[in-house]
Design a protein around this motif. Structure first.
Motif, PDB file in Angstrom:
ATOM      1  N   GLY A  80       3.561  13.570   3.193  1.00  0.00           N
ATOM      2  CA  GLY A  80       3.420  12.953   1.626  1.00  0.00           C
ATOM      3  C   GLY A  80       2.297  12.125   1.631  1.00  0.00           C
ATOM      4  O   GLY A  80       2.597  10.939   0.961  1.00  0.00           O
ATOM      5  N   VAL A  81       1.170  12.036   2.319  1.00  0.00           N
ATOM      6  CA  VAL A  81       0.273  10.939   2.640  1.00  0.00           C
ATOM      7  C   VAL A  81      -0.807  11.440   1.644  1.00  0.00           C
ATOM      8  O   VAL A  81      -1.224  12.700   1.620  1.00  0.00           O
ATOM      9  N   GLU A  82      -1.290  10.485   0.925  1.00  0.00           N
ATOM     10  CA  GLU A  82      -2.477  10.682  -0.120  1.00  0.00           C
ATOM     11  C   GLU A  82      -3.566   9.886   0.266  1.00  0.00           C
ATOM     12  O   GLU A  82      -3.422   8.676   1.014  1.00  0.00           O
ATOM     13  N   LEU A  83      -4.753   9.870  -0.328  1.00  0.00           N
ATOM     14  CA  LEU A  83      -5.851   9.501  -0.186  1.00  0.00           C
ATOM     15  C   LEU A  83      -5.734   7.708  -0.456  1.00  0.00           C
ATOM     16  O   LEU A  83      -5.022   7.464  -1.598  1.00  0.00           O
ATOM     17  N   GLY A  84      -6.211   6.890   0.363  1.00  0.00           N
ATOM     18  CA  GLY A  84      -5.737   5.374   0.104  1.00  0.00           C
ATOM     19  C   GLY A  84      -4.395   4.892   0.563  1.00  0.00           C
ATOM     20  O   GLY A  84      -4.204   3.701   0.712  1.00  0.00           O
TER      21      GLY A  84
END
Length: 131
Positions: A80-84
Motif C-alpha cells: 500500500g505504498v504510494e509516491l511520496g
C-alpha cells in the motif's frame, strides 16, 4: 552487507520509469566501499530488498554520486505504498569476498525419520480381535 534505512518514495522518469528510494549518505558510503566488487556492470548492484512484509530482488542504480533503490510495483501495491510515502527498507547485498557461511549440519537419518503412530498406544483404541 545489510543496510537498513528510511526514505521517501520518489519517481524518476529514466529510460524505464520507476519508483525509487535514495540511499541516505551513511548507507551509500558503506555500499560505495564494496561497489567495485559487487557490481555486474555500469555500477548496478544486485540486491534483495524488503519493504514491510514483501521481499524482492532488484538492482541498485548509481545516480549523481549516490544510489537509488528501485521499489517494484508489485511490492508497492502489496504494501500500500504510494509516491511520496516514507518507507523503511532493508537492503541486502551479497559480498563475493565475504567468507562463506558455516555449513549447517544435517540431522542423522534416524532423527529425520517421522515417528510411526501405533493406534494400540491410544487410550481409546478398540481391538475387535482381542475380544
Amino acid at each position: 552487507m545489510e543496510l537498513r534505512f528510511d526514505g521517501e518514495v520518489i519517481w524518476w522518469r529514466g529510460p524505464a520509469p520507476f519508483h525509487f528510494v535514495a540511499l541516505p549518505d551513511e548507507p551509500a558510503a558503506r555500499l560505495r566501499e564494496v561497489a567495485s566488487r559487487v557490481t555486474y556492470g555500469w555500477g548496478c548492484i544486485p540486491a534483495t530488498v524488503t519493504l514491510g512484509g514483501t521481499t524482492f530482488t532488484t538492482s541498485i542504480f548509481p545516480k549523481d554520486g549516490g544510489f537509488l533503490v528501485p521499489v517494484k510495483t508489485a511490492a508497492r501495491r502489496a504494501e500500500g505504498v504510494e509516491l511520496g510515502d516514507d518507507v523503511s527498507l532493508v537492503v541486502v547485498v551479497e559480498d563475493p569476498d565475504a567468507p562463506p557461511p558455516a555449513p549447517v549440519e544435517e540431522a542423522p537419518a534416524a532423527a529425520r525419520r517421522r515417528p510411526v503412530h501405533d493406534p494400540a498406544d491410544d487410550d481409546d483404541y478398540f481391538d475387535p480381535a482381542a475380544g
